[in-house]
Design a protein around this motif. Structure first.
Motif, mmCIF file in Angstrom:
data_model
loop_
_atom_site.group_PDB
_atom_site.id
_atom_site.type_symbol
_atom_site.label_atom_id
_atom_site.label_comp_id
_atom_site.label_asym_id
_atom_site.label_seq_id
_atom_site.Cartn_x
_atom_site.Cartn_y
_atom_site.Cartn_z
ATOM 1 N N PHE A 185 -58.683 -35.686 28.502
ATOM 2 C CA PHE A 185 -57.396 -36.352 28.305
ATOM 3 C C PHE A 185 -56.972 -36.310 26.840
ATOM 4 N N THR A 195 -46.807 -35.454 28.160
ATOM 5 C CA THR A 195 -47.185 -35.294 29.565
ATOM 6 C C THR A 195 -48.700 -35.170 29.678
ATOM 7 N N LEU A 196 -49.279 -35.829 30.684
ATOM 8 C CA LEU A 196 -50.717 -35.740 30.905
ATOM 9 C C LEU A 196 -50.991 -35.372 32.363
ATOM 10 N N GLU A 197 -51.622 -34.219 32.574
ATOM 11 C CA GLU A 197 -52.032 -33.826 33.916
ATOM 12 C C GLU A 197 -53.320 -34.556 34.285
ATOM 13 N N ILE A 198 -53.338 -35.158 35.479
ATOM 14 C CA ILE A 198 -54.499 -35.882 35.982
ATOM 15 C C ILE A 198 -54.926 -35.244 37.294
ATOM 16 N N GLY A 202 -55.575 -39.904 40.805
ATOM 17 C CA GLY A 202 -55.805 -40.909 39.771
ATOM 18 C C GLY A 202 -56.499 -42.159 40.260
ATOM 19 N N THR A 243 -56.811 -43.252 36.412
ATOM 20 C CA THR A 243 -55.540 -43.652 35.796
ATOM 21 C C THR A 243 -55.761 -44.697 34.706
ATOM 22 N N ALA A 246 -56.817 -42.932 31.653
ATOM 23 C CA ALA A 246 -55.641 -42.345 31.002
ATOM 24 C C ALA A 246 -54.884 -43.400 30.198
ATOM 25 N N ASP A 247 -54.737 -44.601 30.766
ATOM 26 C CA ASP A 247 -54.056 -45.688 30.052
ATOM 27 C C ASP A 247 -54.783 -46.033 28.756
ATOM 28 N N THR A 258 -45.984 -39.267 30.369
ATOM 29 C CA THR A 258 -45.741 -39.239 31.802
ATOM 30 C C THR A 258 -46.951 -38.616 32.483
ATOM 31 N N TYR A 259 -47.431 -39.258 33.534
ATOM 32 C CA TYR A 259 -48.589 -38.734 34.248
ATOM 33 C C TYR A 259 -48.126 -37.798 35.370
#
Length: 312
Positions: A185, A195-198, A202, A243, A246-247, A258-259
């Motif tokens: 991440f 932008t973050l690809e997960i 999540g 998720t 990511a936060d 934006t996820y």
């Protein structure tokens, strides 16, 4: 077994757990790290540890580092990527490394071995999962390889007069780590702060333990568990979702991306989407983690953001 004034070999000792374990043991012991440096780094090691470039799939290299004067071997060398793109190589070489180490120990009379296994041996088991849960049904080649290693350890513990400590880890996080969710991440957000690809949806939710506490738990178990074969889960009583990670990472980097989710309930084939280990057995031995899973992730993120930012 008291870890004081011992001759210790750590295979794979230049990696995440091994380098921190070496740092914890060198003040009171003589430590040799055996590592081919394919993933680890000499820079992670304490000055007092001796590094030997060695490939544990090569019996001659194993013989060079495991000699009759060694008191205990910490066997950490392995392919550790649960999503490795050459699964047959992962299985065969992980098993070969473990078999080589055990054969050499038996040949020269070294009888104490600590081994890093994984929660993946349980597969998709009820949670929290205790050490005596059965049947063990891994869903990844990595988990299958670790379970095969455990079978070898059991054989040598029960039939070759060895004492074995086997650790089934939750997700271990901390500095020097690459290729797992937190550094992934961070690297993605350095490249694209918006932008973050997960992977997956999540909602995958697992237990995370900081490497500092992992090493402390390893040492505690080795010093206090006395059966021929000692199997212990190492983790926390709490979990963290992808998720949420990511936060935490975005907050630490001062970003609000934006996820974008790739979809599905798991990140890759063989990914166990939810995992929490029972640590009641570990607690009964006298060890408890100080940090929750969220706190472990936050500390690792703090450390890794600085490391990765310096590299880019």
């Amino acid at each position: 077994m008291r870890l004081r004034d011992r001759d210790i070999v750590i295979t794979g000792g230049a990696g995440l757990i091994g380098s921190h374990l070496a740092g914890a043991l060198v003040p009171e012991n003589r430590v040799v790290v055996a590592d081919d440096l394919s993933k680890g780094s000499e820079a992670y090691l304490p000055d007092a540890a001796e590094l030997v470039r060695a490939d544990m799939t090569d019996p001659d290299d194993v013989a060079d580092v495991i000699t009759a004067d060694v008191d205990v071997v910490f066997h950490l060398a392995a392919y550790t990527d649960t999503n490795f793109d050459r699964p047959r190589q992962l299985f065969e070489e992980n098993a070969a490394m473990t078999y080589n180490v055990l054969e050499r120990m038996d040949a020269v009379g070294v009888s104490k071995l600590a081994f890093t296994s994984s929660s993946t041996v349980y597969g998709e088991a009820p949670r929290p999962t205790p050490e005596d849960y059965a049947p063990l049904e891994p869903i990844s080649v990595y988990g299958a390889a670790k379970l095969a290693d455990e079978a070898l350890l059991s054989t040598y513990a029960h039939s070759h007069d060895m004492t074995v400590w086997c650790f089934r880890f939750a997700n271990i996080v901390g500095p020097h780590q690459r290729g797992t969710v937190i550094p992934d991440f961070i690297e993605k957000l350095v490249a694209d702060p918006d932008t973050l690809e997960i992977l997956g949806d999540g909602r995958q939710e697992k237990s995370y333990l900081h490497v500092e506490e992992c090493v402390d738990a390893i040492r505690h178990v080795v010093e206090h568990a006395t059966d021929d074969l000692n199997i212990y889960n190492l983790g926390t009583r709490t979990t963290t979702s992808v998720t949420r990670i990511a936060d935490i990472v975005a907050e630490r980097m001062g970003l609000d991306p934006t996820y974008e989710f790739t979809g599905g309930d798991r990140g890759w084939t063989g990914d166990v989407p939810k995992m929490r280990l029972s640590i009641e057995k570990l607690s009964a031995l006298g060890w408890e983690p100080d940090r929750s899973s969220d706190e472990a992730v936050r500390r690792a993120a703090d450390q890794l953001v600085g490391e990765i930012s310096e590299e880019t």
